[in-house]
Design an enzyme around this catalytic site. Structure first.
Site, mmCIF file in Angstrom:
data_model
loop_
_atom_site.group_PDB
_atom_site.id
_atom_site.type_symbol
_atom_site.label_atom_id
_atom_site.label_comp_id
_atom_site.label_asym_id
_atom_site.label_seq_id
_atom_site.Cartn_x
_atom_site.Cartn_y
_atom_site.Cartn_z
ATOM 1 N N HIS A 1 76.450 40.737 23.559
ATOM 2 C CA HIS A 1 75.837 40.452 24.857
ATOM 3 C C HIS A 1 74.680 39.468 24.647
ATOM 4 O O HIS A 1 73.963 39.553 23.652
ATOM 5 C CB HIS A 1 75.329 41.760 25.479
ATOM 6 C CG HIS A 1 74.530 41.559 26.727
ATOM 7 N ND1 HIS A 1 75.024 40.927 27.838
ATOM 8 C CD2 HIS A 1 73.237 41.907 27.027
ATOM 9 C CE1 HIS A 1 74.088 40.898 28.779
ATOM 10 N NE2 HIS A 1 72.995 41.484 28.312
ATOM 11 N N GLU B 143 76.194 44.045 38.833
ATOM 12 C CA GLU B 143 74.997 44.716 39.322
ATOM 13 C C GLU B 143 74.412 43.960 40.505
ATOM 14 O O GLU B 143 73.303 44.246 40.953
ATOM 15 C CB GLU B 143 73.970 44.885 38.202
ATOM 16 C CG GLU B 143 73.534 43.602 37.545
ATOM 17 C CD GLU B 143 72.543 43.856 36.412
ATOM 18 O OE1 GLU B 143 72.990 44.259 35.335
ATOM 19 O OE2 GLU B 143 71.340 43.674 36.633
ATOM 20 N N CYS C 96 74.793 45.458 32.595
ATOM 21 C CA CYS C 96 75.536 44.271 32.160
ATOM 22 C C CYS C 96 76.851 44.572 31.455
ATOM 23 O O CYS C 96 77.476 43.672 30.913
ATOM 24 C CB CYS C 96 74.664 43.409 31.244
ATOM 25 S SG CYS C 96 73.238 42.737 32.065
#
Lengths: 347, 134
Positions: free
Chosen positions: A233, A80, A112
């Site tokens: 994550h 990103e 992400c």
């Protein structure tokens, strides 16, 4: 069966302590650091960006796998914070690893989790034998508005995975969960992202990570006891432990991948860097469950079974070697490196 | 907006990204940057592309404190003459290092970095630089 033929990580050398950022903004460093469970974060050098991080990780992956780069038929770069809005980074990576021009390549974006979406694309292409090997990379030099909560965690780093038919760890299956949930975003040409504060938690991160993880476990008929490592994550230190607890994972199954206290949130790199850290130490027949999260929002979950080949092909450039090789900088140097000071450029 | 001068750096991508030079199959000498003719063998020379390992040592170095345009915000930085393992000398920045670490004879290796940007809307030039092989 698709498999991880090799992997590589890269974390820049520079670190800034959370207390140093808090000092500048008059915040309580102890409280911020404890709340986020982050001590320090990585900072890209003045001449580093998501491209250079991706290239270093990709080169490490090629070296680890022993794969001839000419046999790589696809490269997907997930980020990103790409250096160009228009002009692929994937083609720069391809040239830098001396891949063949007879290949497909693209940059992909899903906050992400674009890197793990790239792994899924490579799985499809290799399983259908359209290509021999595919490479998926997640790398970021993430942005945080000065003084915003994100500035304490937004870090830099990346990981690259080469997917093929045989390797150090077989991918048993994958499951994704996607909804239109705008919890974190950055509009075109905006310098910094915005976020929904607490809205990034329960309806966003937790809902998607649990849904994808449970979906995969049901699909593959897996129980918690069948899984040796859970790699979610890592936007901070507390979310992964909390989501793990909700799902029923013991803390010791999460800790080996939890590197966010030492490097911060590497965004597109986050779960993939965590997976690399686990593969650095995992033994044959151990099962790793990785679940990425991308705001906007979605999660990709993967069940990965380590093969005997890992003992013969240990990655020498471990995540811990990058974490240990560090140099602290203060906020002034950080502001220069991150171009937060007006007029600072490379030409 | 049309931008001129792109082919010159585009042609140098192999050498800047991957240290690709030449090897003369007649005399065995290796060259970086690439040459158009072997200076030893001339017409009898036979050049082939050769990829250097990226490993070497610091042959000499200096600290730049008055930088050329585009490098202003990097001072003080190290500019080294690197002796590649395979022979040739290469001039390059040595990055991510402290003054007390840099010395003649220290082992170095290449990294992939941004070398310069053509303004905020221009091309980003990537290429090799060196770091200490710790």
């Amino acid at each position: 069966m698709t498999s991880i033929a090799g992997y590589g990580v890269y974390i820049p050398r520079y670190r800034i302590k959370i207390h140093e950022i808090a000092r500048v903004w008059g915040a309580d460093g102890d409280r911020v650091s404890k709340g986020l469970m982050i001590n320090e974060k990585s900072v890209p050098g003045f001449d580093e960006d998501s491209t250079t991080i991706a290239v270093e990780a990709a080169r490490n992956a090629v070296e680890h796998s022993g794969v001839n780069p000419k046999d790589i038929g696809a490269i997907y770069f997930g980020s990103e914070s790409p250096a160009y809005s228009v002009k692929p980074t994937a083609s720069i990576i391809a040239e830098a690893i001396e891949a063949s021009p007879n290949m497909t390549a693209a940059d992909i974006e899903f906050a992400c989790k674009a890197g793990t979406a790239g792994i899924q694309m490579c799985m499809g292409l290799t399983k259908s034998e359209m290509i021999k090997y595919g490479m998926a990379i997640g790398a970021d030099t993430s942005q945080g508005r000065p003084g915003d909560a994100l500035e304490y965690s937004a870090a830099a780093g990346g990981a690259a995975f080469i997917i093929g038919q045989r390797g150090i760890a077989d991918i048993e299956g994958t499951f994704s969960y996607t909804t239109d949930t705008t919890d974190f975003w950055r509009r075109e040409a905006e310098e910094f992202p915005s976020h929904g504060a607490r809205f990034t938690g329960q309806p966003a991160y937790f809902k998607h990570v649990t849904s994808a993880t449970i979906g995969l476990m049901e699909r593959l008929d897996l129980e918690i006891r069948d899984i040796d490592y859970f790699v979610p994550h890592q936007p901070n230190g507390s979310f992964p432990l909390k989501v793990g607890k909700t799902l029923g994972f013991e803390t010791e199954k999460i800790m080996p991948s939890l590197k966010v206290p030492y490097i911060g949130n590497t965004y597109s790199g986050s779960s993939m860097v965590g997976l690399a850290g686990v593969l650095d130490v995992a033994k044959p027949n151990e099962r790793i469950l990785m679940t990425s999260y991308g705001s906007g929002a979605g999660s990709d979950s993967f069940s990965i079974l380590v093969t005997d080949l890992i003992e013969e092909k240990r990655n020498k450039k471990t995540l811990d070697s990058y974490i240990k090789d560090k140099k602290y900088i203060d906020y002034a140097i950080y502001a220069k490196f991150k171009r937060k000071i007006k007029g600072v450029s490379m030409g | 907006m049309a931008v001129k001068g792109l082919p010159a750096s585009w042609r140098k991508i192999p050498q800047r990204y991957n240290l690709i030079g030449d090897e003369c199959k007649t005399c065995g000498e290796r060259f970086f940057p690439p040459v158009t003719i072997c200076p030893n063998c001339r017409r009898t020379g036979s050049l082939e592309r050769y990829k250097f390992s990226g490993e070497g040592e610091i042959f000499s170095y200096t600290v730049v404190r008055a930088a050329q345009e585009g490098f202003d915000f990097q001072i003080p930085y190290f500019l080294g003459i690197i002796k590649l393992k395979e022979g040739p000398l290469v001039i390059s920045q040595i990055v991510d290092s402290d003054p007390e670490e840099i010395d003649i004879g220290k082992k170095v290796k290449t990294v992939f970095r941004k070398v310069r940007e053509d303004g905020s809307d221009g091309v980003i030039r990537y290429g090799y630089k060196f770091i200490l092989d710790r």
